[in-house]
Design a protein around this motif. Sequence first.
Motif, PDB file in Angstrom:
ATOM      1  N   GLN A  81      16.500  35.624  33.927  1.00 57.03           N
ATOM      2  CA  GLN A  81      15.456  35.650  34.945  1.00 57.03           C
ATOM      3  C   GLN A  81      15.647  34.446  35.857  1.00 57.03           C
ATOM      4  O   GLN A  81      15.871  33.337  35.389  1.00 57.03           O
ATOM      5  CB  GLN A  81      14.095  35.585  34.254  1.00 57.03           C
TER       6      GLN A  81
ATOM      7  N   LEU B 183      10.985  41.074  40.685  1.00 56.43           N
ATOM      8  CA  LEU B 183       9.693  41.139  39.995  1.00 56.43           C
ATOM      9  C   LEU B 183       8.633  40.478  40.857  1.00 56.43           C
ATOM     10  O   LEU B 183       8.933  39.637  41.698  1.00 56.43           O
ATOM     11  CB  LEU B 183       9.777  40.390  38.656  1.00 56.43           C
ATOM     12  N   ASP B 184       7.383  40.835  40.602  1.00 61.18           N
ATOM     13  CA  ASP B 184       6.295  40.094  41.215  1.00 61.18           C
ATOM     14  C   ASP B 184       6.202  38.737  40.523  1.00 61.18           C
ATOM     15  O   ASP B 184       6.525  38.608  39.336  1.00 61.18           O
ATOM     16  CB  ASP B 184       4.970  40.852  41.035  1.00 61.18           C
TER      17      ASP B 184
ATOM     18  N   GLU C 195       4.866  38.305  36.935  1.00 62.04           N
ATOM     19  CA  GLU C 195       5.062  39.558  36.193  1.00 62.04           C
ATOM     20  C   GLU C 195       5.958  39.304  34.974  1.00 62.04           C
ATOM     21  O   GLU C 195       6.988  38.641  35.091  1.00 62.04           O
ATOM     22  CB  GLU C 195       5.747  40.587  37.116  1.00 62.04           C
ATOM     23  N   PRO C 196       5.563  39.813  33.798  1.00 60.87           N
ATOM     24  CA  PRO C 196       6.426  39.604  32.641  1.00 60.87           C
ATOM     25  C   PRO C 196       7.765  40.314  32.803  1.00 60.87           C
ATOM     26  O   PRO C 196       7.860  41.325  33.496  1.00 60.87           O
ATOM     27  CB  PRO C 196       5.633  40.206  31.477  1.00 60.87           C
ATOM     28  N   SER C 197       8.780  39.770  32.170  1.00 59.16           N
ATOM     29  CA  SER C 197      10.106  40.379  32.270  1.00 59.16           C
ATOM     30  C   SER C 197      10.095  41.758  31.640  1.00 59.16           C
ATOM     31  O   SER C 197       9.495  41.958  30.593  1.00 59.16           O
ATOM     32  CB  SER C 197      11.111  39.530  31.514  1.00 59.16           C
TER      33      SER C 197
ATOM     34  N   ARG D 151       8.945  51.398  43.386  1.00 56.28           N
ATOM     35  CA  ARG D 151       8.840  49.998  43.802  1.00 56.28           C
ATOM     36  C   ARG D 151       9.920  49.648  44.825  1.00 56.28           C
ATOM     37  O   ARG D 151      10.192  48.482  45.064  1.00 56.28           O
ATOM     38  CB  ARG D 151       8.938  49.082  42.589  1.00 56.28           C
TER      39      ARG D 151
END
Length: 273
Positions: free
Chosen positions: A98, A85-86, A89-91, A225
């Motif tokens: 996470q 993820l960035d 960034e939300p999961s 991505r």
Amino acid sequence: MPELPEVESLRRYLVREGMVGKKFVKIELEDKPESAHGTGTIAGSKQAINQTVSSIERRGKQLAMVFADSVLGFHMGMTGQVQVLDIGEPSPRFTRAQFDLSDKHGDLRIALVDPRRWAIIQHFGSLDHAFAGLGPDALDPAFTASQFTALMAGRTAQIKPLLLNQTVVAGIGNIYADESLHRVEISPARRVSDISKTELAKLFASIRISLEHALEYIVTHPDDRGRPYIVDAYDDRMQLHRKQGSFCPRCEIPLVTLKLGGRTAYYCSNCQT
Ligand SMILES: [Zn+2]
């Protein structure tokens, strides 16, 4: 289900994203009970805190993040994916865990996304423990045709369930076993004792070709991505299209199905004997 090619492409993706050399600095797990039927445990992942990843290894369908004196083992279950993820960034939906990692080069956030919740993350004392009970990896360059033939010698089981037995050879899943057997015209129901050494050597080569072809396909078809993961079994990785009414790619008669060891085999009753 993520198989060897999917898990190997995931391993390469995590290496490419810079995970090796980074330390786990924050670990957040889902707030859901693990007692629910079929749920894979991920509680052991908490023990990765403050551990630095020295390498990421794979045997068969299992992945392991290696630390100085322990290992974090991943089994993706039916639907598990690890996504980078960035930062901030939300999961994504269905995130079960996470992880934030860091080193002097920067930070990395990864998430275990797993709708069916069968993926397992466990902490082990060593890589041998993490991979205990697994046979040689089907794509290990050190694993040879003569070793494969020797592993099959003296057995009377039907070939397909034996190929799926991860303690014999690690990394051959249901769809790739069907592909490999079709390429060499061996019925999934044939007894190993009725397969010649020459045919077994051809089967070994066929397993390699099927897995390498799928790996190549996955690596060259990432999502937007750059993530390599595919769970759909109806793309050009496969010669056999696993659905009712599909045809043998060689003789073009309809494929038939057979339940062996609880798994559905797709095969051609004309080409494969
Ligand atoms: Zn056919």
